[in-house]
Design an enzyme around this catalytic site. Structure first.
Site, PDB file in Angstrom:
ATOM      1  CB  VAL A 114      -0.925   0.021   1.235  1.00  0.00           C
ATOM      2  CG1 VAL A 114      -1.809   1.253   1.208  1.00  0.00           C
ATOM      3  CG2 VAL A 114      -1.769  -1.238   1.288  1.00  0.00           C
ATOM      4  CB  CYS A 115       0.961   4.239   0.309  1.00  0.00           C
ATOM      5  SG  CYS A 115       1.363   5.989   0.208  1.00  0.00           S
TER       6      CYS A 115
END
Length: 327
Positions: A114-115
């Site tokens: 994520v990210c």
């Protein structure tokens, strides 16, 4: 009968809070919407069991230490952390996390970041030879530090085999919904999205940001005002001559100023803005292509086809089939 889907999320000092709690909430709601049949069981793993302080200052509790993660995993989810820098945020590479990933990734059916967690996957060698995305602000760093990774800074998320990478930060919810869709189908994911008051429409391949946000703020207020004018009058005359006249500049002077302030030509900027508007209409309406082309200032279906192929490599009909959201 429920399936046991063990999800382990990495937590470590200064990890982004939403990157941990957002996906965890999606999986919990999937369990609720299926009466427990989804079988997601979320565990937090950290350098040691116990309290971890996130970048928001909110403390989480790791269920177990990295060293204690054993056995088969369904999903290994890796958030990220950044350090401030005068030129923008820099993804932090936590060597303890990287070493742990090298050990446990083979135990997982799939791995997702994520990210800026993509930087940790890359440091562990898990993205070599793959296409990947990350938060737009650190995409250049990822590409520079990991030349074996094909970095695409635009999509909400990308899937390459059993490895998924997501943009940030709220895109963690879109990625988690995509994982639920992959496991349980769109009907369950849609039910979860409704509970979250989200639209199940931001698919992999869709852009992280709009055309205005993809360009730095101009130092000249008149250029920012012009960009607002462009966004509000896509079906009007946005030729270089018309825009230059609006700013009371010669076309040559206008072209130089616009490129200096935005990093692109006025024609390219206008086309990108029109394509973005067309994409929104294709996603959210059943308007005929002729109406979409007219509303966005692209004029004809032929021009609409040409612009979409140039900008995103697909046709209007194919884009609508993939991203159209039923009302």
């Amino acid at each position: 009968m429920s399936t046991n889907r063990r999800v382990v999320i990495a937590v470590f000092p200064d990890v982004d809070l939403l990157d941990v709690t957002g996906p965890a909430e999606v999986f919990a709601l999937a369990n609720r919407e299926t009466g427990g049949r989804a079988g997601y069981r979320v565990e937090l793993a950290g350098p040691s069991a116990g309290v971890v302080t996130t970048s928001a200052g909110v403390r989480l509790v790791a269920d177990l230490a990295f060293a204690d993660v054993e056995g088969v995993l369904d999903t290994l989810l890796v958030p990220g952390a950044v350090d401030p820098h005068p030129n923008g945020p820099v993804a932090r590479i936590d060597r303890d996390v990287v070493a742990w990933l090298e050990r446990v990734a083979p135990l997982a059916r799939r791995v997702a970041s994520v990210c800026v967690g993509a930087h940790l996957l890359a440091a562990a060698g898990l993205l070599d030879g793959r296409a990947a995305t990350t938060h737009w602000s650190t995409a250049a760093q990822l590409a520079a530090e990991h030349p074996k990774v094909t970095v695409d800074p635009d999509p909400i998320f990308l899937r390459s085999g059993n490895v998924w990478t997501g943009a940030g930060i709220s895109a963690c919810m879109d990625l988690a919904l995509a994982l639920v869709t992959d496991d349980l189908g769109e009907e369950v994911a849609l039910a979860v999205a409704r509970q979250l008051v989200m639209y199940l429409k931001r698919q992999g391949g869709q852009s992280q940001f709009s055309v205005p946000l993809s360009r730095p703020a101009a130092s000249r207020r008149d250029i920012d005002a012009l960009r607002m004018h462009i966004a509000e009058h896509l079906d009007g005359d946005l030729s270089a001559a018309a825009l230059a006249a609006r700013m009371c500049l010669s076309e040559r002077h206008f072209a130089r100023v616009f490129r200096q302030e935005t990093g692109t030509t006025a024609a390219a900027y206008v086309e990108a803005a029109r394509v973005e508007a067309a994409r929104r209409l294709l996603e959210s309406t059943d308007q005929p292509l002729e109406q979409v082309a007219t509303a966005c200032g692209l004029g004809s279906v032929e021009t609409l086809h040409r612009a979409l192929r140039k900008q995103i490599g697909t046709t209007p009909a194919a884009y609508r089939r993939r991203f159209r959201v039923s009302s």
